[in-house]
Design a protein around this motif. Sequence first.
Motif, PDB file in Angstrom:
ATOM      1  N   UNK A   1       0.761  -1.247   0.000  1.00  0.00           N
ATOM      2  CA  UNK A   1       0.000   0.000   0.000  1.00  0.00           C
ATOM      3  C   UNK A   1       0.785   1.287   0.000  1.00  0.00           C
ATOM      4  N   UNK A   2       2.128   1.213   0.113  1.00  0.00           N
ATOM      5  CA  UNK A   2       2.924   2.433   0.062  1.00  0.00           C
ATOM      6  C   UNK A   2       3.314   2.746  -1.382  1.00  0.00           C
ATOM      7  N   UNK A   3       3.612   3.979  -1.652  1.00  0.00           N
ATOM      8  CA  UNK A   3       3.970   4.404  -2.997  1.00  0.00           C
ATOM      9  C   UNK A   3       5.483   4.422  -3.144  1.00  0.00           C
ATOM     10  N   UNK A   4       6.010   3.533  -3.988  1.00  0.00           N
ATOM     11  CA  UNK A   4       7.440   3.464  -4.270  1.00  0.00           C
ATOM     12  C   UNK A   4       7.694   4.205  -5.580  1.00  0.00           C
ATOM     13  N   UNK A   5       8.629   5.140  -5.603  1.00  0.00           N
ATOM     14  CA  UNK A   5       8.898   5.885  -6.841  1.00  0.00           C
ATOM     15  C   UNK A   5       9.160   4.959  -8.018  1.00  0.00           C
ATOM     16  N   UNK A   6       8.680   5.364  -9.197  1.00  0.00           N
ATOM     17  CA  UNK A   6       8.860   4.530 -10.389  1.00  0.00           C
ATOM     18  C   UNK A   6      10.337   4.279 -10.653  1.00  0.00           C
ATOM     19  N   UNK A   7      11.145   5.340 -10.489  1.00  0.00           N
ATOM     20  CA  UNK A   7      12.597   5.164 -10.531  1.00  0.00           C
ATOM     21  C   UNK A   7      13.028   4.745  -9.132  1.00  0.00           C
TER      22      UNK A   7
ATOM     23  N   UNK B   1      18.008   7.425   2.987  1.00  0.00           N
ATOM     24  CA  UNK B   1      16.704   7.655   3.621  1.00  0.00           C
ATOM     25  C   UNK B   1      15.704   8.063   2.552  1.00  0.00           C
ATOM     26  N   UNK B   2      14.603   7.343   2.499  1.00  0.00           N
ATOM     27  CA  UNK B   2      13.574   7.581   1.493  1.00  0.00           C
ATOM     28  C   UNK B   2      12.219   7.620   2.199  1.00  0.00           C
ATOM     29  N   UNK B   3      11.392   8.565   1.835  1.00  0.00           N
ATOM     30  CA  UNK B   3      10.036   8.648   2.375  1.00  0.00           C
ATOM     31  C   UNK B   3       9.055   8.069   1.375  1.00  0.00           C
ATOM     32  N   UNK B   4       8.299   7.070   1.810  1.00  0.00           N
ATOM     33  CA  UNK B   4       7.273   6.459   0.966  1.00  0.00           C
ATOM     34  C   UNK B   4       5.903   6.923   1.439  1.00  0.00           C
ATOM     35  N   UNK B   5       5.125   7.522   0.557  1.00  0.00           N
ATOM     36  CA  UNK B   5       3.765   7.918   0.914  1.00  0.00           C
ATOM     37  C   UNK B   5       2.903   6.684   1.073  1.00  0.00           C
TER      38      UNK B   5
END
Length: 242
Positions: free
Chosen positions: A173-179, A188-192
Amino acid sequence: MDQERSLAELDERIAGCRACPRLVDWREEVARTKRAAFADWTYWGRPVPGFGPPDASLLVVGLAPAAHGGNRTGRMFTGDRSGDVLYAALHEVGLASQATSVSSDDGLALHGVRVTSPVHCAPPANKPTPEERDTCRPWLVSELRLLRPTLRAVVVLGAFGWQAALPAFAAAGWTVPRSRPAFAHGARVTLDGPDRPLELFGCFHVSQRNTFTGRLTPEMLRNVLRTAAKAADLPTRPYEEG
């Protein structure tokens, strides 16, 4: 209570999985032949479920159980040198009740943290195949969905875990960047997400190769765990010199 029961049910289902013939054969062969130092042990010899409270706000994702570690003891990162490093750091930061993890009944408790893996069976040479990784992914997706009400941050140990976990986050259910974000120590990455954002942290794996060579030092590991704990809104123990 429902979340606790559901996670316990998931753990039980994971422990009974026989989906990957190569891994089933290997884990059971290791459990039969054993290592001389553990000749008196009855090996677990099954998939190893996650470990930690069902309302964890921080998740640590590894690679797979070790043949004579988790595959022997039945608990993630328990009974091997990688686990010695991980749990010592968690204890120093204030996220574990003790610094050692030697057996499933040693009294260790984690505070707001759960430890899991994208592959639940010990693989030959510590190298699952891509097919085995993908076959095991639904277990991680289910675990993430059950943790989603409380989960705020994840520490992923190593590039394999990072690559395996990103599709699972998306499926849960989280949004992973297409790239897709690249793995790096300290990344560190923030997933919406539908409930709240998820803070994702990269850390070199706690393997003997990394810790013996100094690629990953205890201080480096503690720093990542402390930063992730802050993102997860977990209290930590002040750093002590010496």
